[in-house]
Design an enzyme around this catalytic site. Structure first.
Site, short mmCIF file in Angstrom:
data_model
loop_
_atom_site.label_atom_id
_atom_site.label_comp_id
_atom_site.label_asym_id
_atom_site.label_seq_id
_atom_site.Cartn_x
_atom_site.Cartn_y
_atom_site.Cartn_z
N TYR A 1 28.46 134.15 5.45
CA TYR A 1 28.76 133.22 4.36
C TYR A 1 27.57 132.32 4.06
O TYR A 1 27.17 132.15 2.91
CB TYR A 1 29.99 132.39 4.74
N SER B 1 28.08 126.74 -2.41
CA SER B 1 28.81 125.99 -1.39
C SER B 1 27.84 124.99 -0.78
O SER B 1 26.62 125.15 -0.88
CB SER B 1 29.31 126.95 -0.30
#
Length: 264
Positions: free
Chosen positions: A159, A146
């Site tokens: 995350y 990401s």
């Protein structure tokens, strides 16, 4: 589409929807045999298996319902993929979950689950699949990280930590296989148009008293200078390049596809 992956096989995790399904589809269109993995409604999984299976010549695509938070389930998934496909040439670690909260309020169980699924499952899958790649002297590993594997945002401690770890692991694996015809790379998308992501727009618009378009540009895509979604197919095209002809020199990369986020 040219059958550039004819004879190749791929295991794509988190591939019953979103980015993973997009990658599975483009691989199947390019001639690869693909095994799916993921959760979802039975009818949605059946639809995905039928769609990929049709691209592979008929019948449902093989599928694993493995819970990637459990190491033995990840190892069993790899064994099932090797049995169903005959081998694993391409491994795409895409599965992931999200939860948002301030660090001092972040639930322990949510933190542990995100680390297990978004990061540790990648390790267990690579460890299980790599010996076969080494024996056959060819392999491609892609970890879908990401933009948050390269930069941070508040309230996403698990995350961001997991995705940073994925990028670091990608580099380590790449160094270990550098002298072999095996590569390991990470794709780092920004905000991608998926049903789950699009569902955030309406509540943001209501919360801030603005139109959905303004909510999208000012509150959800505020970090992407392009002010537009990254499309699933754009990520899939990058994933196709990384396993296709001419990609062997790309190893250990963390490739951004984020509308200019990291350039800002």
């Amino acid at each position: 589409m040219d059958q550039i992956l004819a004879g190749r096989t791929a295991l794509v995790t988190g591939s019953t929807s979103g980015i993973g399904l997009g990658i599975a589809k483009i691989y199947a269109e390019a001639g690869a045999k693909v095994m799916l993995n993921g959760f979802g409604k039975p009818e949605e999984i059946a639809r995905a298996r039928a769609e990929i299976g049709a691209l592979q010549g008929g019948g449902d695509a093989p599928y694993s319902a493995a819970d990637l938070s459990k190491p033995e389930a990840v190892r069993q998934m790899v064994r099932e993929a090797e049995a169903a496909l005959g081998k694993i040439d391409i491994l795409v670690n895409n599965a992931g979950i999200q939860f948002v909260a301030p660090v001092d309020e972040f639930p322990d169980d949510k933190f542990d689950a995100i680390i297990a699924i978004n990061f540790a499952s990648n390790f267990h899958a690579i460890k299980a699949a790599l010996p076969g790649m080494k024996a056959r002297k060819w392999g491609r590993i892609i970890n879908v990280a990401s933009a948050h594997g390269l930069v941070a945002s508040p309230h996403k401690v698990a995350y961001v930590s997991a995705k940073h770890a994925v990028v670091g692991m990608t580099k380590t694996v790449a160094l270990e296989v550098a002298k072999l015809p095996i590569t390991c790379n990470a794709i780092c998308p920004g905000f991608v148009r998926t049903p789950l992501a699009e569902a955030q727009v309406g509540p943001l618009a209501k919360e801030h008293g603005v139109s959905e378009q303004q909510a999208l540009e000012d509150y959800l895509l505020d970090k992407q200078p392009s002010k537009r979604w990254i499309e699933v197919d754009e990520v899939a095209q990058m994933a196709l390049y990384l396993v296709g002809p001419g990609s062997g020199g790309v190893n250990g990369a963390a490739l951004s596809i984020d509308g200019g986020w990291l350039a800002a």
